[in-house]
Design an enzyme around this catalytic site. Structure first.
Site, short mmCIF file in Angstrom:
data_model
loop_
_atom_site.label_atom_id
_atom_site.label_comp_id
_atom_site.label_asym_id
_atom_site.label_seq_id
_atom_site.Cartn_x
_atom_site.Cartn_y
_atom_site.Cartn_z
N GLY A 58 18.60 -1.79 -31.97
CA GLY A 58 20.03 -1.46 -31.89
C GLY A 58 20.67 -1.33 -33.22
N GLY A 181 12.55 1.55 -32.47
CA GLY A 181 11.75 0.82 -33.54
C GLY A 181 10.80 -0.06 -32.72
CG MET A 182 11.42 -3.67 -32.10
SD MET A 182 9.97 -4.77 -33.05
CE MET A 182 9.32 -3.34 -34.20
NE ARG A 206 16.69 6.33 -32.14
CZ ARG A 206 16.82 4.81 -32.08
NH1 ARG A 206 15.84 4.12 -32.15
NH2 ARG A 206 18.04 4.29 -32.39
CD GLN A 268 10.21 -3.70 -26.41
OE1 GLN A 268 9.43 -3.09 -26.69
NE2 GLN A 268 10.92 -5.06 -26.99
CB SER A 270 18.98 -1.21 -28.03
OG SER A 270 17.94 -1.58 -29.06
CE1 TYR A 278 19.75 0.66 -20.17
CE2 TYR A 278 21.79 1.58 -19.64
CZ TYR A 278 20.51 1.24 -19.46
OH TYR A 278 20.04 1.80 -18.23
CE1 TYR A 327 7.01 -7.75 -24.52
CE2 TYR A 327 7.50 -5.56 -25.32
CZ TYR A 327 6.60 -7.06 -25.48
OH TYR A 327 5.83 -6.87 -26.35
CB CYS A 415 -3.70 -10.39 -37.16
SG CYS A 415 -5.05 -11.23 -36.17
#
Ligand code: NAD
Length: 557
Positions: A58, A181-182, A206, A268, A270, A278, A327, A415
């Protein structure tokens, strides 16, 4: 290079880039590292919107405004090892006297006294230039692009595969909204886990960004075309990913009408930010941008109503047999506020899949090669594979990541490592710097979404065994433990992941510059940080964490 030359080369708004190589611009690597990571967060290949200093999630920013950013850069260039810089919601506000093993930067972002901790109050402060939203790693300068969540998403899909699909996602379809982004990590994580993936985003730019970064395979503007491709791929067992430009609610509705029930459904978008995150159903992206400015109240009302509708379709998918989970974007809370009273019938991903890892002190450990040379990451990957010959999951992950992950900005690796492993990896990296096997220091950090650093009752601490979901003493203790341990920079934020009023969390970064001082700090910080996860879950009554108290000799009574 003087200050003006530095700015001209690396920080002319909105074009930002981290310096690379092994020459210092600041006085030591302990200040060069936060300087490079701040600029890396804002690099056009890394950040979602450098024009607004927005990194991801966001409106998650790295600095409050361009002037504040310049001031931070100037301070970092001049700071010595007997002082530390204070950052208040993206702005430098002071320099304090400290010592060489102390953090060089102390960051506090978006924190509000609980009763005032609402989006409305935050927006007032923000419009008066008094605050910014730091999300998690945006305002704490340790974002590494979509890779930062890639392994977490992969772990989540793999855990779901084990729990519900007998270990196999071939011929299985995952549908999700949001490819930012995520969220943009979902398609690659899904295909790595063996599934067919359909991701829906209202903003074509995006999806195009994910095509360029190699995280998604195809983009479609037509529902029918996207549907045909994913159904064929599912039937053939092809692990491919498709991005569809559309509203996620509309897409779920059409899938239901067509009798298509995905195997897994999540989201996912925002959702945590009903004003900037959103996009309400039934309006175009352009209309949404205009309405955000002119009609705040109406926009928010439409957004939460649309989220209720969206979650209603997810619940219907669940009734038809889909595995549906939240999520980490607070979609259920917003949907509930919008009128979907059964929103919390959907399970959260932490209690469903991740909490056992937290009990081992595991979480999204990450590192970045300040040299800018991808070869340095390859060297660290190989060093880990050699140092942990029995950790099959870790080795599999590193091999997959080497093959599949394109770097964004400075080369980096995620990791998930736990108690004992993080300290061992940190010392290993410091030795690689000391011996000159890598060309410059390595930055070691993590997401705030970690085992012992967050209080977030709709996410990391949802449904804790002892009901302590909302207790935020834990992230504060985490911050103190990492400050006392000698992290290079530390941060404490509010509202990350799930929005204002719903979370408090701490971040830490420690720099391996090859010195003995770094090794001492690394040993303390990378012991304390995962230990906090074990303490937190031990105290809440989790048997796995209680066992780990003895395994790792953490008992204190
Ligand atoms: P982002 O803002 O970069 O991306 C959100 C995307 O959602 C945008 O591309 C936007 O166009 C899209 N979108 C908005 N409304 C839509 C709609 N109605 N239909 C389809 N697409 C729509 O955010 P991000 O960095 O990808 O993060 C996404 C969410 O995940 C945030 O709420 C964030 O807080 C949360 N998050 C979760 C985790 C985790 O571990 N699960 C980690 C970090 C962030």
């Amino acid at each position: 290079m003087n200050y003006t030359e530095f700015i001209n080369k690396y920080a002319t708004h909105p074009v930002y880039q981290a310096p690379t190589g092994n020459q210092l611009h600041a006085k030591s690597w302990q200040t060069e590292a936060p300087l490079r990571m701040l600029l890396n967060n804002l690099d056009g290949n890394v950040a979602e919107n450098p024009d607004e200093l927005v990194v991801y999630g966001g409106t998650g920013q790295a600095a409050r405004n361009p002037e504040a950013l310049l001031q931070i850069i100037k301070c970092l260039l001049e700071l010595d090892e007997y002082h530390s810089l204070l950052i208040q919601s993206g702005k430098a506000v002071g320099i304090v006297r400290t010592h060489p093993e102390s953090p060089r930067v102390f960051i506090a972002n978006s924190n509000l006294v609980p009763v005032w901790a609402t989006w409305d109050h935050f927006e007032k402060l923000k419009s008066n230039g008094l605050m910014m939203y730091g999300q998690m790693t945006a305002g704490s300068w340790i974002y590494i692009g979509s890779q930062g969540i890639l392994q977490g998403t992969y772990q989540t899909f793999v855990a779901c595969r084990m729990k519900y699909f007998k270990g196999d996602l071939k011929h299985k379809l995952i549908v999700s909204g949001g490819l930012g982004g995520m969220g943009g990590a979902q398609p690659l994580a899904a295909t790595m886990a063996g599934a067919t993936f359909l991701g829906v985003d209202i903003d074509p730019e995006r999806i195009i960004k994910r095509l360029h970064s190699g995280y998604i395979d195809y983009i479609y503007y037509s529902y029918e075309e996207a549907k045909e491709v994913v159904l064929k791929a599912k039937e053939q067992g092809d692990a491919i990913s498709v991005g569809l430009v559309a509203d996620i609610g509309d897409t779920l509705e059409r899938l239901l009408t067509d009798g298509i029930i995905p195997d897994i459904v999540t989201d996912q978008t925002s959702a945590h930010d009903p004003l900037h995150g959103y996009v309400p159903n039934g309006i175009t992206l352009e209309e949404a941008y205009a309405m955000r400015i002119a009609e705040h109240g109406m926009y928010k009302a439409l957004a939460i109503k649309s989220m209720a509708r969206h979650v209603g379709f997810m619940l219907e998918m669940k009734r038809h047999g889909s595995i549906v989970f939240d999520y980490g974007n607070n979609l259920r809370e917003m949907a509930k506020q919008g009128g979907e009273k059964n929103a919390f019938d959907i399970n959260g991903f932490i209690p469903e899949f991740i909490r056992p890892l937290f009990c081992d002190g595991k979480g999204p450990f990450r590192w970045v090669a300040l040299s800018g040379d991808p070869e340095d990451i390859r060297i660290t990957d190989n060093a880990l594979i050699e140092a942990f010959p029995d950790s099959t999951d870790m080795i599999n992950w590193l091999v997959k990541a080497e093959q599949k992950v394109k770097f964004q900005g400075l080369p980096a690796r995620i990791c998930w490592l736990g108690m004992g492993e993080r300290e061992k990896a940190g010392v290993l990296f410091n030795n690689l710097v000391k011996s000159g096997r890598v060309k410059a220091p390595i930055v070691i950090g993590r997401d705030h979404l970690d085992c012992g650093s967050v209080a977030s009752p709709n996410r990391e601490t949802e449904k804790m065994m002892d009901g302590s979901d909302a207790v935020s003493d834990w992230p504060l203790l985490n911050l103190m433990a990492n400050t006392g341990g000698g992290a290079t920079w530390v941060s404490f934020h509010h509202g990350g992941g799930v929005g204002m009023g719903f979370s408090q969390h701490a971040g830490m970064v420690v720099v391996a510059d090859g010195t003995e001082r770094a090794e001492t700090c690394i040993r303390r910080v990378l012991y304390n940080d995962p230990a906090m996860g074990i303490f937190r879950h031990n105290d809440a009554g989790y048997i796995k964490a209680q066992d780990n108290m003895s395994t790792f000799n953490l008992s204190f009574k």
